[in-house]
Design a protein around this motif. Structure first.
Motif, PDB file in Angstrom:
ATOM      1  N   ILE A   1     -91.823  57.340 118.544  1.00 10.94           N
ATOM      2  CA  ILE A   1     -91.059  56.127 118.218  1.00 10.94           C
ATOM      3  C   ILE A   1     -90.834  55.289 119.662  1.00 10.94           C
ATOM      4  CG2 ILE A   1     -88.709  55.146 117.761  1.00 10.94           C
ATOM      5  CD1 ILE A   1     -88.396  57.151 115.599  1.00 10.94           C
ATOM      6  N   PRO A   2     -90.381  56.283 120.830  1.00 12.40           N
ATOM      7  CA  PRO A   2     -90.623  55.507 121.982  1.00 12.40           C
ATOM      8  C   PRO A   2     -92.052  54.779 122.311  1.00 12.40           C
ATOM      9  CG  PRO A   2     -89.521  57.528 122.479  1.00 12.40           C
ATOM     10  CD  PRO A   2     -90.002  57.546 120.814  1.00 12.40           C
ATOM     11  N   CYS A   3     -93.090  55.345 121.912  1.00  7.36           N
ATOM     12  CA  CYS A   3     -94.271  54.869 122.379  1.00  7.36           C
ATOM     13  C   CYS A   3     -94.443  53.746 121.602  1.00  7.36           C
ATOM     14  CB  CYS A   3     -95.447  56.155 121.978  1.00  7.36           C
ATOM     15  SG  CYS A   3     -95.589  57.252 123.190  1.00  7.36           S
ATOM     16  N   VAL A   4     -94.215  53.419 120.203  1.00  5.22           N
ATOM     17  CA  VAL A   4     -94.158  52.616 119.165  1.00  5.22           C
ATOM     18  C   VAL A   4     -93.412  51.333 119.795  1.00  5.22           C
ATOM     19  CG1 VAL A   4     -93.925  51.664 116.921  1.00  5.22           C
ATOM     20  CG2 VAL A   4     -94.924  53.571 117.213  1.00  5.22           C
ATOM     21  N   VAL A   5     -92.209  51.745 120.176  1.00  2.00           N
ATOM     22  CA  VAL A   5     -91.424  50.542 120.737  1.00  2.00           C
ATOM     23  C   VAL A   5     -91.768  49.896 122.096  1.00  2.00           C
ATOM     24  CG1 VAL A   5     -89.190  50.344 121.572  1.00  2.00           C
ATOM     25  CG2 VAL A   5     -89.163  51.449 119.507  1.00  2.00           C
ATOM     26  N   LEU A   6     -92.311  50.934 122.740  1.00  3.69           N
ATOM     27  CA  LEU A   6     -92.919  50.352 124.120  1.00  3.69           C
ATOM     28  C   LEU A   6     -94.163  49.547 123.995  1.00  3.69           C
ATOM     29  CD1 LEU A   6     -92.120  53.243 126.699  1.00  3.69           C
ATOM     30  CD2 LEU A   6     -91.146  51.031 126.387  1.00  3.69           C
ATOM     31  N   SER A   7     -95.009  49.954 123.089  1.00  2.79           N
ATOM     32  CA  SER A   7     -96.342  49.340 122.594  1.00  2.79           C
ATOM     33  C   SER A   7     -95.905  47.857 122.212  1.00  2.79           C
ATOM     34  CB  SER A   7     -97.206  49.852 121.707  1.00  2.79           C
ATOM     35  OG  SER A   7     -97.304  51.225 122.140  1.00  2.79           O
ATOM     36  N   ILE A   8     -94.888  47.658 121.579  1.00  5.91           N
ATOM     37  CA  ILE A   8     -94.427  46.233 120.765  1.00  5.91           C
ATOM     38  C   ILE A   8     -94.030  45.486 122.165  1.00  5.91           C
ATOM     39  CG2 ILE A   8     -93.180  45.186 119.516  1.00  5.91           C
ATOM     40  CD1 ILE A   8     -93.194  47.366 117.556  1.00  5.91           C
ATOM     41  N   LEU A   9     -93.174  46.188 122.938  1.00  2.00           N
ATOM     42  CA  LEU A   9     -92.564  45.379 123.889  1.00  2.00           C
ATOM     43  C   LEU A   9     -93.596  45.012 124.940  1.00  2.00           C
ATOM     44  CD1 LEU A   9     -89.046  47.436 124.443  1.00  2.00           C
ATOM     45  CD2 LEU A   9     -89.191  45.170 123.601  1.00  2.00           C
ATOM     46  N   SER A  10     -94.643  45.879 125.229  1.00  2.00           N
ATOM     47  CA  SER A  10     -95.607  45.738 126.526  1.00  2.00           C
ATOM     48  C   SER A  10     -96.391  44.334 125.782  1.00  2.00           C
ATOM     49  CB  SER A  10     -96.542  46.683 126.267  1.00  2.00           C
ATOM     50  OG  SER A  10     -95.837  47.910 126.825  1.00  2.00           O
ATOM     51  N   VAL A  11     -96.772  44.268 124.459  1.00  2.00           N
ATOM     52  CA  VAL A  11     -97.565  43.429 123.860  1.00  2.00           C
ATOM     53  C   VAL A  11     -96.602  42.101 124.173  1.00  2.00           C
ATOM     54  CG1 VAL A  11     -98.552  42.272 122.003  1.00  2.00           C
ATOM     55  CG2 VAL A  11     -99.015  44.559 122.320  1.00  2.00           C
ATOM     56  N   LEU A  12     -95.535  42.090 123.754  1.00  2.00           N
ATOM     57  CA  LEU A  12     -94.529  40.753 123.804  1.00  2.00           C
ATOM     58  C   LEU A  12     -94.549  40.203 125.209  1.00  2.00           C
ATOM     59  CD1 LEU A  12     -91.711  41.838 121.326  1.00  2.00           C
ATOM     60  CD2 LEU A  12     -93.767  40.192 120.854  1.00  2.00           C
ATOM     61  N   LEU A  13     -94.167  41.097 126.151  1.00  2.00           N
ATOM     62  CA  LEU A  13     -94.082  40.978 127.734  1.00  2.00           C
ATOM     63  C   LEU A  13     -95.375  40.111 127.967  1.00  2.00           C
ATOM     64  CD1 LEU A  13     -92.124  43.926 128.827  1.00  2.00           C
ATOM     65  CD2 LEU A  13     -91.454  41.743 128.830  1.00  2.00           C
ATOM     66  N   ILE A  14     -96.273  40.660 127.773  1.00  2.00           N
ATOM     67  CA  ILE A  14     -97.865  40.123 128.056  1.00  2.00           C
ATOM     68  C   ILE A  14     -98.190  38.788 127.432  1.00  2.00           C
ATOM     69  CG2 ILE A  14    -100.625  40.433 127.874  1.00  2.00           C
ATOM     70  CD1 ILE A  14    -100.067  43.593 127.988  1.00  2.00           C
ATOM     71  N   LEU A  15     -97.545  38.676 126.184  1.00  2.00           N
ATOM     72  CA  LEU A  15     -97.766  37.470 125.647  1.00  2.00           C
ATOM     73  C   LEU A  15     -96.894  36.471 126.303  1.00  2.00           C
ATOM     74  CD1 LEU A  15     -97.839  38.479 121.806  1.00  2.00           C
ATOM     75  CD2 LEU A  15     -99.727  37.562 123.283  1.00  2.00           C
ATOM     76  N   LYS A  16     -95.803  36.894 126.670  1.00  2.00           N
ATOM     77  CA  LYS A  16     -94.787  36.030 127.251  1.00  2.00           C
ATOM     78  C   LYS A  16     -95.304  35.433 128.717  1.00  2.00           C
ATOM     79  CE  LYS A  16     -90.897  33.706 127.770  1.00  2.00           C
ATOM     80  NZ  LYS A  16     -90.762  32.412 127.006  1.00  2.00           N
ATOM     81  N   MET A  17     -95.717  36.412 129.473  1.00  2.00           N
ATOM     82  CA  MET A  17     -96.477  36.242 130.886  1.00  2.00           C
ATOM     83  C   MET A  17     -97.727  35.155 130.886  1.00  2.00           C
ATOM     84  SD  MET A  17     -96.581  39.786 133.293  1.00  2.00           S
ATOM     85  CE  MET A  17     -97.835  40.297 131.914  1.00  2.00           C
ATOM     86  N   LYS A  18     -98.534  35.397 129.609  1.00  2.00           N
ATOM     87  CA  LYS A  18     -99.472  34.393 129.379  1.00  2.00           C
ATOM     88  C   LYS A  18     -98.960  32.800 129.097  1.00  2.00           C
ATOM     89  CE  LYS A  18    -103.046  37.557 128.072  1.00  2.00           C
ATOM     90  NZ  LYS A  18    -104.187  38.064 127.232  1.00  2.00           N
ATOM     91  N   SER A  19     -97.908  33.120 128.367  1.00  2.00           N
ATOM     92  CA  SER A  19     -97.387  31.741 127.972  1.00  2.00           C
ATOM     93  C   SER A  19     -96.543  30.996 129.234  1.00  2.00           C
ATOM     94  CB  SER A  19     -96.307  31.860 126.850  1.00  2.00           C
ATOM     95  OG  SER A  19     -95.533  30.583 126.686  1.00  2.00           O
TER      96      SER A  19
END
Length: 381
Positions: free
Chosen positions: A231-249
């Motif tokens: 569960i921590p790995c899944v949560v962190l994977s989702i948050l990592s993707v969201l953070l990367i998308l936000k950085m690109k934006s």
């Protein structure tokens, strides 16, 4: 355990025997020494992390969480040092490795290391959530992620994780072994955690054995693999993707603002754009902090996801535990230690503020060159 009459041992052969045992036999010869080097360097690095991140000029919610994370990682490494010396090196060969005292220590180590590693995992999740709120909802950041709530989150992690690991406390017991000639050949086949035997003559020998309660053992596998790892790995994977998308934006928006600023001749418009960039959290500094966190999350996933998948496999097929887990357990330990040890390098490479604070702190306690060329003597605090 299967309902079709299949012999579980035949399934073991299909997965981890004999290659698993061969690998373990080779790797355990060097594991202790590699782990000791990592733990000693990592303990020093995490001690520096705590010293730097807890400085007054470094005060922030993010750095408070990183300090709590460094404390947990430091305790895991300090605990692993005597464990590695005990089981994997010849440094303490004169001591009876199957004494009752060592069995008690291994029991303590198994509980202590898992508890504080779990605390480290959930503090990493807290850090990711805090950072996501900071860049996604900046207007609510000071309210939701203030110092009070940060301290509460850290306190909850340190209080709840031992409870989450509670089933592990009851999964092991210390048992006396009869090290006869025949049983010396089969001890490693038992669910024994400190199964390294020594030349014991006329002395009692003890070892940690897993519970024979299959339901409890299966429940522990699921708790370990799903709640503590997957569960921590899944949560962190989702948050990592969201953070990367936000950085690109944010990068795209900044580029548009720069282009607009370059072609405008209205000084008031330029000032408004600059002021807007400042309100967005310091621009480059915010992005550097976010990139450092993404790198930290990527490192976490690289070290924890294989363990999560391995634990899930064991939960699905518990009969593989006694063979596969012990064949690759040392490798999983090493991956966790590496993940806990390299944060200092990450902070130094990606945070200018951390480097500057570390340099100032080092000059106070070490005879480092002074910028004005004064003698190499430690400065008074």
């Amino acid at each position: 355990m299967s309902g079709n009459g299949t012999d579980p041992s035949s399934l073991d052969v299909a997965y981890c025997v004999p290659s698993g045992k061969v690998f373990q036999g080779v790797y355990t010869q060097v594991h202790g020494y590699i782990a000791l080097v990592i733990c000693l360097l990592g303990s020093a690095a995490n001690s520096v992390n705590i010293a730097v991140l807890s400085r007054k000029e470094m005060a922030s919610s993010t750095n408070t969480i990183l300090t709590g994370l460094a404390v947990a990682d430091l305790l895991v490494m300090l605990d692993y040092i005597p464990f590695a010396l005990h089981l994997y090196t010849g440094i303490g060969i004169a001591y009876n490795k199957n004494s009752y005292g060592w069995a008690v220590f291994v029991y303590f180590h198994s509980i202590f290391s898992q508890t504080f590693h779990t605390i480290s995992i959930w503090l990493t999740i807290t850090l990711a959530i805090w950072r996501f709120i900071a860049i996604k909802f900046p207007q609510k950041n000071r309210t939701l992620c203030n110092q009070k709530n940060t301290n509460i989150a850290i306190g909850v992690a340190y209080a709840v994780c031992p409870i989450l690991c509670l089933p592990i406390y009851f999964a092991m017991n210390i048992q006396e072994l009869n090290l006869s000639a025949n049983e010396n050949e089969t001890i490693s086949e038992l669910d024994v955690m400190n199964s390294t035997t020594s030349d014991v003559t006329g002395e009692r020998a003890y070892a940690i054995q897993m519970t024979e309660n299959k339901d409890l053992l299966t429940a522990i596998f699921w708790i370990y693999s799903v709640f503590i790892k997957l569960i921590p790995c899944v949560v962190l994977s989702i948050l990592s993707v969201l953070l990367i998308l936000k950085m690109k934006s944010s990068d795209r928006r900044r580029q548009k603002l720069l282009k607009k600023s370059a072609i405008t001749t209205n000084e008031g418009e330029k000032a408004r754009l600059n002021d807007d960039g400042g309100k967005r959290g310091g621009g480059g500094r915010t992005d550097r902090t976010t990139r450092m966190l993404v790198a930290l999350l990527g490192l976490f996933l690289a070290t924890e996801l294989p363990q999560a998948l391995f634990g899930l496999l064991t939960a699905i097929a518990p009969h593989l535990f006694s063979i596969c887990y012990y064949a690759f357990g040392e490798v999983m330990d090493l991956m966790a230690l590496v993940g806990s040890a390299v944060n200092f390098v990450l902070y130094c490479s990606m945070s200018r503020q951390f480097r500057q604070t570390f340099t100032r702190l080092a000059r106070k306690v070490l005879p480092l060159p002074r910028p004005n060329g004064e003698p190499l003597v430690p400065l008074k605090a």
